[in-house]
Motif scaffolding. Structure first.
Motif, short mmCIF file in Angstrom:
data_model
loop_
_atom_site.label_atom_id
_atom_site.label_comp_id
_atom_site.label_asym_id
_atom_site.label_seq_id
_atom_site.Cartn_x
_atom_site.Cartn_y
_atom_site.Cartn_z
N THR A 42 0.84 -1.19 0.00
CA THR A 42 0.00 0.00 0.00
C THR A 42 0.89 1.25 0.00
N PRO A 43 0.38 2.37 -0.50
CA PRO A 43 1.19 3.60 -0.47
C PRO A 43 1.68 3.96 0.92
N ALA A 44 0.84 3.77 1.93
CA ALA A 44 1.25 4.12 3.29
C ALA A 44 2.39 3.24 3.77
N ARG A 45 2.31 1.95 3.49
CA ARG A 45 3.36 1.05 3.95
C ARG A 45 4.66 1.28 3.18
N ILE A 46 4.55 1.56 1.90
CA ILE A 46 5.76 1.85 1.12
C ILE A 46 6.42 3.13 1.63
N ALA A 47 5.60 4.15 1.94
CA ALA A 47 6.14 5.39 2.51
C ALA A 47 6.82 5.13 3.85
N GLN A 48 6.24 4.23 4.65
CA GLN A 48 6.85 3.89 5.94
C GLN A 48 8.24 3.29 5.74
N LEU A 49 8.38 2.39 4.75
CA LEU A 49 9.70 1.82 4.49
C LEU A 49 10.68 2.90 4.04
N GLY A 50 10.19 3.86 3.26
CA GLY A 50 11.05 4.97 2.87
C GLY A 50 11.53 5.76 4.07
N GLU A 51 10.63 6.00 5.03
CA GLU A 51 11.01 6.74 6.24
C GLU A 51 12.01 5.95 7.08
N THR B 48 19.15 -3.48 5.24
CA THR B 48 18.83 -4.59 6.14
C THR B 48 18.14 -4.08 7.39
N ARG B 49 18.68 -3.03 7.98
CA ARG B 49 18.06 -2.45 9.17
C ARG B 49 16.63 -1.98 8.86
N ALA B 50 16.48 -1.29 7.73
CA ALA B 50 15.18 -0.70 7.41
C ALA B 50 14.13 -1.77 7.13
N VAL B 51 14.47 -2.76 6.30
CA VAL B 51 13.45 -3.74 5.90
C VAL B 51 13.12 -4.68 7.04
N CYS B 52 14.06 -5.00 7.91
CA CYS B 52 13.74 -5.84 9.06
C CYS B 52 12.80 -5.10 10.01
N ALA B 53 13.05 -3.81 10.22
CA ALA B 53 12.14 -3.02 11.05
C ALA B 53 10.76 -2.95 10.41
N TRP B 54 10.71 -2.80 9.10
CA TRP B 54 9.44 -2.72 8.37
C TRP B 54 8.65 -4.01 8.47
N CYS B 55 9.34 -5.13 8.38
CA CYS B 55 8.68 -6.44 8.45
C CYS B 55 8.41 -6.89 9.87
N GLU B 56 8.92 -6.15 10.88
CA GLU B 56 8.82 -6.54 12.29
C GLU B 56 9.62 -7.81 12.56
N VAL B 57 10.71 -7.97 11.82
CA VAL B 57 11.63 -9.08 12.06
C VAL B 57 12.66 -8.62 13.08
N PRO B 58 12.73 -9.25 14.25
CA PRO B 58 13.71 -8.83 15.27
C PRO B 58 15.13 -8.90 14.73
N LEU B 59 15.91 -7.86 14.96
CA LEU B 59 17.28 -7.81 14.47
C LEU B 59 18.17 -7.16 15.53
N PRO B 60 18.71 -7.96 16.46
CA PRO B 60 19.63 -7.40 17.45
C PRO B 60 20.83 -6.75 16.77
N GLU B 61 21.34 -5.70 17.37
CA GLU B 61 22.45 -4.97 16.79
C GLU B 61 23.64 -5.88 16.48
#
Length: 413
Positions: A100-109, A139-152
């Protein structure tokens, strides 16, 4: 149909993955020819009309089309790319619902936020290889977008594995086996997260990709096997990280064409979109896609036998002079008059997004490219030291030989 007499075309294709089909078509004076690829008779095609034919789902199917080395690394086994008919449409809608446009914009942010954080680290470094650095940002952005946990502590290795799935998939050396191992590790990582979601030990938000894919049901109402879910979630993570290729080419284009940078800095209406589209058309990304003939048919006097593998030249179609004036020149302005055809601009495949096999993440790619273009032009100061910026067309994916090195990096308001 012209037939190439070579015993097997795989070595020639690997030596020139982007230019091979176009060169042979010019040699034969046609838009298609036949030869053996990995000992299978294969038809190779290029051009807008060939793309229009290739994406006719009544004539072609995807099951069993992609060579095994690519399925075992780049795509994974059991994913949406290898499905057909109702099963494909059902699975594809799972992905399209996320676009959706909103979700794509969220990944951009999220990508912009990851960039701002990384720039602070880049400023302390003597040099930054942009291709490598962008992989961690994405990697950081798309894992956050997908709600995939990614420890530093896991960022570097997860980023490296996601990159190996596409960066080494076409290699013929030990790097190919590194790609297979990265695929195995990645699927194991995601399959464990799926187990936790289904057991209630991990509770991602209702509309998150992790939850949506983990709980997706097939046409019979059954949950997908965890390994298939892992393949499909990696079909969001891996292609997003692969956008690092295009982001590197953005920097290359800005450096080679300072007049484009000036127009972007001036905020010329619509120019960022044209610039991004020209980067996608002009630079090499994925060279070709494969299908199999569903039922035997004739096209323009040529016979396509049932079951024959067919490969469509993406790069050559994007550089076809019948569709693009002076295709070897970088001209963003050409998109002022582009007709929007789904068959002549096909860096990520062609045809219909909803019903066909065109990449569901194409809009994501365009959005993230615009975000990074704006960031490089308006929010980052850097120098480009002396280096080898020639595009290595024998590499898959093709890249500047240096990976595009920047130095003296500093944020600017």
């Amino acid at each position: 149909m012209p037939r190439d007499a070579s015993f097997d075309l795989a070595p020639d294709l690997l030596r020139a993955p982007y230019e091979f089909i176009g060169d042979r078509c010019r040699h034969y004076g046609t838009d298609l020819f036949e030869g053996r690829l990995l000992l299978q008779r294969t038809i190779f095609m290029r051009g807008r009309e060939a793309a229009r034919l290739f994406y006719d789902q009544d004539r072609f199917m995807r099951g069993g089309a992609m060579p095994e080395p690519i399925r075992a690394t780049l795509l994974g086994k059991g994913g949406v790319q290898g499905l057909d008919d109702a099963a494909h449409r059902h699975r594809k809608q799972m992905f399209m619902a996320l676009m959706t446009p909103a979700r794509i914009a969220q990944l951009g942010e999220l990508t912009a936020a990851a960039l701002r954080t990384e720039v602070e680290r880049w400023a302390r470094m003597e040099q930054v290889v942009l291709y490598d650095a962008m992989q961690e940002v994405l990697t950081r952005a798309v894992c956050a977008w997908c709600e995939v946990p990614l420890p530093e502590a896991d960022v570097a290795r997860r980023s490296r594995d996601l990159a190996l799935m596409f960066d080494a998939a076409g290699a013929v050396s030990a790097r190919h086996w590194q790609s297979r191992l990265a695929r195995w590790r990645g699927e194991g990582w995601i399959a464990e997260l799926v187990r936790q979601v289904r057991a209630g030990h991990l509770d991602p938000p209702a509309q998150s990709p992790l939850r949506a894919i983990a709980l997706h049901r097939d046409l019979k109402g059954a949950l997908l096997p965890r390994r298939i879910v892992a393949v499909e979630l990696l079909n969001l993570l891996r292609p997003t990280v692969a956008i690092a290729v295009f982001l590197t080419f953005i920097a290359h284009a800005l450096h080679r064409h300072p007049e484009c940078r000036r127009r972007l800095e001036a905020g010329e209406a619509g120019y960022a979109e044209m610039f991004v589209q020209e980067v996608r058309r002009f630079y090499p990304f994925f060279p070709a896609v494969a299908a199999r003939v569903r039922h035997g048919f004739e096209w323009q006097g040529y016979r396509f036998p049932r079951g024959r593998r067919v490969i469509l030249d993406l790069y050559g179609t994007n550089h076809d002079p019948r569709s693009w004036e002076a295709p070897e020149e970088f001209r963003p302005e050409r998109f002022l008059e582009w007709d929007g055809s789904p068959f002549n601009l096909i860096p990520q495949g062609g045809g219909d997004h909803d019903l066909g096999h065109r990449c569901a993440g194409e809009w994501v790619t365009i959005e993230l490219m615009k975000v990074v273009t704006g960031f490089l032009v308006r929010h980052l100061a850097y120098e480009v030291p002396e280096q080898d910026l020639r595009i290595d067309m024998a590499r898959l994916p093709a890249l500047p030989r240096s990976g595009f090195v920047i130095s003296r990096v500093r944020p600017q308001a």
